[in-house]
Design a protein around this motif. Structure first.
Motif, PDB file in Angstrom:
ATOM      1  N   PRO A   1       0.813  -1.220   0.000  1.00  0.00           N
ATOM      2  CA  PRO A   1       0.000   0.000   0.000  1.00  0.00           C
ATOM      3  C   PRO A   1       0.845   1.269   0.000  1.00  0.00           C
ATOM      4  O   PRO A   1       1.882   1.338   0.654  1.00  0.00           O
ATOM      5  CB  PRO A   1      -0.811  -0.112   1.294  1.00  0.00           C
ATOM      6  CG  PRO A   1      -0.857  -1.570   1.581  1.00  0.00           C
ATOM      7  CD  PRO A   1       0.474  -2.107   1.106  1.00  0.00           C
ATOM      8  N   GLY A   2       0.376   2.231  -0.774  1.00  0.00           N
ATOM      9  CA  GLY A   2       1.070   3.504  -0.875  1.00  0.00           C
ATOM     10  C   GLY A   2       2.075   3.554  -2.009  1.00  0.00           C
ATOM     11  O   GLY A   2       2.607   4.608  -2.308  1.00  0.00           O
ATOM     12  N   THR A   3       2.329   2.417  -2.653  1.00  0.00           N
ATOM     13  CA  THR A   3       3.275   2.372  -3.757  1.00  0.00           C
ATOM     14  C   THR A   3       2.519   2.547  -5.067  1.00  0.00           C
ATOM     15  O   THR A   3       1.667   1.724  -5.410  1.00  0.00           O
ATOM     16  CB  THR A   3       4.039   1.036  -3.779  1.00  0.00           C
ATOM     17  OG1 THR A   3       4.673   0.844  -2.518  1.00  0.00           O
ATOM     18  CG2 THR A   3       5.085   1.028  -4.878  1.00  0.00           C
ATOM     19  N   PRO A   4       2.808   3.628  -5.803  1.00  0.00           N
ATOM     20  CA  PRO A   4       2.104   3.845  -7.068  1.00  0.00           C
ATOM     21  C   PRO A   4       2.542   2.839  -8.125  1.00  0.00           C
ATOM     22  O   PRO A   4       3.672   2.360  -8.128  1.00  0.00           O
ATOM     23  CB  PRO A   4       2.509   5.265  -7.468  1.00  0.00           C
ATOM     24  CG  PRO A   4       3.798   5.513  -6.776  1.00  0.00           C
ATOM     25  CD  PRO A   4       3.774   4.687  -5.520  1.00  0.00           C
ATOM     26  N   VAL A   5       1.606   2.517  -9.012  1.00  0.00           N
ATOM     27  CA  VAL A   5       1.851   1.592 -10.106  1.00  0.00           C
ATOM     28  C   VAL A   5       1.287   2.209 -11.368  1.00  0.00           C
ATOM     29  O   VAL A   5       0.141   2.678 -11.372  1.00  0.00           O
ATOM     30  CB  VAL A   5       1.159   0.231  -9.848  1.00  0.00           C
ATOM     31  CG1 VAL A   5       1.334  -0.701 -11.033  1.00  0.00           C
ATOM     32  CG2 VAL A   5       1.674  -0.416  -8.578  1.00  0.00           C
TER      33      VAL A   5
END
Length: 88
Positions: free
Chosen positions: A43-47
């Protein structure tokens, strides 16, 4: 070891495991809003969806597509897809 422990010791370590969680800043800035999502395993990691699809970093589950930030997140998603799908 919890499902997220691999990130704690490999974050920023490109020698193995989960490396390069987030897309490059310039790629993220250039991406269209609907082409960006968040990794449910990290969570919190952009893709960037299009980049994740090119790299095979996605899972289809119950008629929905989920994009992942790295190779290490795939097996975690596969082990408990309901956990991550329900977090969406």
């Amino acid at each position: 070891m919890t499902a997220h422990d691999h990130h704690a010791h490999n974050h920023g370590d490109t020698s193995g495991g989960c490396s390069g969680h987030a897309p490059k800043t310039e790629d993220l800035a250039a991406a269209q809003g609907d082409d960006v999502t968040e990794c449910l395993v990290m969570p919190g990691t952009p893709v960037i969806k299009s980049q994740a699809e090119e790299a095979g970093l996605y899972r289809d589950y119950q008629g929905q597509r989920y994009w992942l930030c790295c190779d290490a997140c795939g097996p975690l998603f596969d082990a408990d897809p309901d956990r991550y799908a329900n977090a969406a």
